[in-house]
Scaffold this active site. Structure first.
Site, short mmCIF file in Angstrom:
data_model
loop_
_atom_site.label_atom_id
_atom_site.label_comp_id
_atom_site.label_asym_id
_atom_site.label_seq_id
_atom_site.Cartn_x
_atom_site.Cartn_y
_atom_site.Cartn_z
N CYS A 188 0.83 -1.21 0.00
CA CYS A 188 0.00 0.00 0.00
C CYS A 188 0.86 1.26 0.00
CB CYS A 188 -0.89 0.01 1.23
SG CYS A 188 -1.93 -1.43 1.37
N GLY A 231 -1.22 0.91 -4.88
CA GLY A 231 -2.50 0.33 -4.51
C GLY A 231 -3.62 1.01 -5.27
N ASN A 263 0.92 0.55 5.98
CA ASN A 263 1.50 -0.13 4.83
C ASN A 263 2.37 -1.26 5.37
OD1 ASN A 263 4.17 0.72 2.47
ND2 ASN A 263 2.72 -0.96 2.45
N GLY A 264 2.08 -2.47 4.92
CA GLY A 264 2.85 -3.63 5.41
C GLY A 264 1.89 -4.73 5.79
N CYS A 303 12.81 -4.41 1.98
CA CYS A 303 12.28 -5.23 0.88
C CYS A 303 13.01 -4.96 -0.42
CB CYS A 303 10.79 -4.94 0.70
SG CYS A 303 10.10 -5.73 -0.78
N TYR A 313 10.49 -3.98 -8.53
CA TYR A 313 9.20 -3.70 -9.16
C TYR A 313 8.36 -2.61 -8.50
CZ TYR A 313 4.40 -4.26 -10.68
OH TYR A 313 3.14 -4.01 -11.14
N SER A 352 7.43 -1.75 -16.61
CA SER A 352 8.25 -2.28 -15.52
C SER A 352 9.65 -2.72 -15.96
CB SER A 352 7.52 -3.42 -14.82
OG SER A 352 7.18 -4.41 -15.78
N ASP A 398 10.84 -7.30 -15.48
CA ASP A 398 11.38 -7.24 -14.13
C ASP A 398 11.21 -8.55 -13.37
OD1 ASP A 398 8.47 -6.23 -14.11
OD2 ASP A 398 8.85 -6.82 -12.05
N CYS A 457 5.24 -13.82 -0.19
CA CYS A 457 5.64 -12.74 0.72
C CYS A 457 4.59 -12.62 1.82
CB CYS A 457 5.71 -11.41 -0.04
SG CYS A 457 6.00 -10.00 1.06
N CYS A 471 15.55 -7.89 2.83
CA CYS A 471 14.77 -9.12 2.76
C CYS A 471 14.77 -9.57 1.31
CB CYS A 471 13.34 -8.87 3.23
SG CYS A 471 12.30 -10.34 2.98
N CYS A 520 11.16 -13.83 -0.94
CA CYS A 520 10.39 -14.38 -2.07
C CYS A 520 11.31 -15.04 -3.09
CB CYS A 520 9.51 -13.30 -2.71
SG CYS A 520 10.38 -11.78 -3.07
P1 5GP Z 1 3.06 -13.10 -14.47
O1 5GP Z 1 2.21 -13.26 -15.66
O2 5GP Z 1 4.34 -13.84 -14.54
O3 5GP Z 1 2.27 -13.46 -13.25
O4 5GP Z 1 3.38 -11.56 -14.33
C1 5GP Z 1 4.63 -10.99 -14.59
C2 5GP Z 1 4.45 -9.52 -14.73
O5 5GP Z 1 3.79 -9.02 -13.60
C3 5GP Z 1 5.73 -8.72 -14.88
O6 5GP Z 1 5.62 -7.94 -16.05
C4 5GP Z 1 5.78 -7.80 -13.67
O7 5GP Z 1 6.12 -6.49 -14.06
C5 5GP Z 1 4.39 -7.81 -13.16
N1 5GP Z 1 4.32 -7.79 -11.69
C6 5GP Z 1 5.20 -8.26 -10.79
N2 5GP Z 1 4.77 -8.05 -9.54
C7 5GP Z 1 3.57 -7.43 -9.67
C8 5GP Z 1 2.61 -6.93 -8.74
O8 5GP Z 1 2.77 -7.01 -7.53
N3 5GP Z 1 1.50 -6.33 -9.25
C9 5GP Z 1 1.27 -6.21 -10.60
N4 5GP Z 1 0.16 -5.62 -11.04
N5 5GP Z 1 2.14 -6.69 -11.50
C10 5GP Z 1 3.28 -7.28 -11.05
FE1 SF4 Z 2 9.95 -7.92 -0.29
FE2 SF4 Z 2 10.04 -10.40 -1.20
FE3 SF4 Z 2 10.74 -9.85 1.33
FE4 SF4 Z 2 8.19 -9.66 0.58
S1 SF4 Z 2 9.42 -11.53 0.67
S2 SF4 Z 2 9.33 -8.20 1.85
S3 SF4 Z 2 8.39 -8.94 -1.54
S4 SF4 Z 2 11.78 -9.17 -0.55
MG MG Z 3 5.34 -5.68 -15.97
#
Ligand code: 5GP
Ligand code: SF4
Ligand code: MG
Length: 489
Positions: free
Chosen positions: A21, A47, A121-122, A255, A261, A302, A366, A402, A457, A460
């Site tokens: 958030c 968010g 947030n968290g 994080c 991202y 991204s 990313d 996460c 951290c 993930c």
């Molecule tokens: P996938 O189809 O593998 O699930 O999605 C990968 C894409 O999701 C990547 O382009 C990345 O930028 C995007 N992405 C990674 N983390 C997040 C997130 O937390 N929220 C959203 N909306 N996109 C994400």
């Molecule tokens: Fe960030 Fe990944 Fe750790 Fe969650 S598990 S706090 S997304 S580094």
């Molecule tokens: Mg993306």
């Protein structure tokens, strides 16, 4: 915590990890709620589910919150009701609790010491345990959000001052939190001792502002002062800013995914400009995963900074824009009756045929979460005439959920947790697929800086959780307190 593993229901087309958030706080400015609104607008990427602001005019508190984007939630008339020279705000992407209106923040309550508003947030990792305990003593919760636990603990504390009650409450809480509070006395900002999520302090025309990311300061012409330090509590009143460090010191767990991202590239997070880190991620990726090709293109937005870094480190590759993003995509689309293949990704991205035709293409993104986007993108690039498609990912494989404020899908849905590299490559239909290593990621994060003691951290990517996990679901997953495991950086 009920929704922590649920799929995001509001957006069937882009079924992704849910962002962390965004929070803001303003003190000592005649247009506090307008600044909070603009701050939230800059933090919209953190968010998109719901948004809210609480203001205080010296006598009364005012609250406006609703489901929707910042610009939809706050009409002119709604903002004009948010009178006063202090305000806090929140953008929500449900990480714990459902998406119902009662879970939308800020939370606003009346208790023994007056009125109090809070935005979080968290994600707390012992909220279910604490909630059960509080309920056994008769507490009645109004939401399913983990954040409400903090409010109950504050209300239960016997301390005579709010600041001590907050300390009392937070000493019982485990997990990731950046909190902003608004009371009759002023504004309070707190960052958990691990420093998981970012929170920065700025000054604006004699007033103070707190925000999850520094990009919020730029829009309102606030001057960035410094970050709230991990484990620090700042109290902002008419007397100025006072700082406290009430918690036991612990190893940091900032994080690393904020760099990969979540954060905007124009923000400075954990004292590092995100754009530079992201470019370095791309450079490291090129060094580790070079391949014979003609052009390198990003998956916008991204993957842009990483693809630039990749191109810089690959003299034989030309950087091109091979995919164009439609920035005006709303949350719901009307699909034609006769369904269009890969509609979800096509409505957002389109290939530039004259760039891709006949080319050997390196495409940089990313991260891969479920793998569904990558698969569609590879097919789209090939359909535009590319000869070869080489997918390069500027972070390591995501293998674990996460629990600290980003709602990753559960393990079974993470493609890298359940498939080998070769299986994933086949699934996304690329000619080759390569990820950045964990070591490469940290080389990019640290750059030339020598502050190797500043830990991050990376659970993930590594499966090693630096903050104890106490809730029943963690125990069931065999993840209960792994803090004895060495961190990887
Ligand atoms: P996938 O189809 O593998 O699930 O999605 C990968 C894409 O999701 C990547 O382009 C990345 O930028 C995007 N992405 C990674 N983390 C997040 C997130 O937390 N929220 C959203 N909306 N996109 C994400
Ligand atoms: Fe960030 Fe990944 Fe750790 Fe969650 S598990 S706090 S997304 S580094
Ligand atoms: Mg993306």
């Amino acid at each position: 915590m009920a929704g922590a593993f649920g799929r995001y229901k509001g957006d069937a087309v882009f079924d992704k990890m849910r962002e962390s958030c965004g929070v803001v706080g303003v003190f000592g400015h005649p247009e506090a709620s307008k600044l909070a609104y603009l701050g939230l607008y800059s933090l919209q990427h953190r968010g998109q589910e719901a948004s809210g602001i609480v203001s205080f005019d010296g006598t009364a508190f005012h609250l406006e919150k609703a489901i929707g984007l910042v610009s939809d939630v706050f009409s002119k008339s709604r903002l004009s009701r948010l009178r006063g020279s202090s305000a806090i705000g929140h953008n929500r992407y449900s990480t714990a609790g459902g998406s119902a209106l009662e879970n939308v923040q800020p939370i606003m309550v009346n208790y023994a010491l007056g009125s109090l508003a809070m935005a979080h947030n968290g994600n707390l990792t012992n909220a279910t345990v604490l909630r059960a305990e509080l309920e056994a003593y008769g507490a009645i919760f109004q939401s399913t959000s983990d954040s409400e636990t903090v409010i109950h603990l504050i209300a239960h504390s016997r301390q005579p001052y709010l600041i001590d009650r907050i300390v009392d409450a937070l000493k019982r809480v485990q997990g990731a939190y950046c909190l902003v509070f608004l009371s009759n006395d002023g504004l309070v900002g707190v960052r958990d001792p691990y420093g998981v999520r970012p929170l920065s302090i700025g000054k604006v025309q004699g007033g103070y502002v707190l925000a999850s990311e520094t990009c919020a300061f730029d829009l309102i012409e606030a001057e960035y002062i410094r970050d709230v330090e991990p484990g620090e509590m700042v109290q902002i009143t008419n007397k100025g800013l006072a700082s406290f460090k009430p918690f036991a010191k612990t190893a940091l767990a900032q994080c690393v995914f904020e760099f990969v991202y979540f954060s905007r590239p124009d923000s400075t997070i954990f004292s590092r400009p995100v754009y530079s880190v992201r470019k370095r991620l791309g450079r490291e990726l090129a060094r580790e995963t070079a391949v014979e090709a003609d052009i390198v293109i990003p998956v916008p937005d991204s993957g842009v900074a990483a693809a630039l870094g990749y191109a810089e480190a690959s003299p034989s590759l030309r950087y091109e824009t091979g995919l164009i993003r439609n920035h005006y995509v709303g949350r719901t689309f009307i699909e034609p009756e006769q369904s269009i293949r890969h509609f979800g990704v096509k409505v957002k991205l389109n290939a530039v045929k004259e760039v891709l035709r006949g080319k050997r293409v390196v495409v940089v993104d990313d991260s891969i979460v479920r793998g569904t986007t990558g698969r569609k993108i590879v097919k789209m690039i090939r359909a535009a005439g590319a000869k070869e498609v080489h997918m390069r990912i500027s972070s390591p494989p995501i293998i674990s959920p996460c629990f600290y404020g980003i709602d990753t899908p559960n393990r079974q849905e993470l493609v890298a947790a359940t498939h080998s590299l070769e299986e994933t490559r086949k699934y996304i239909t690329a000619d080759s697929l390569a990820y950045l290593s964990i070591e490469g990621m940290f080389r990019a994060v640290y750059g030339t800086a020598s502050d190797k003691g500043t830990h991050f951290c990376s659970a993930c990517f590594s499966g090693r959780y630096p903050i104890p996990l106490h809730d029943e679901k963690h125990v069931q997953m065999g993840l209960f307190d792994q803090t004895h495991l060495p961190v990887l950086n």
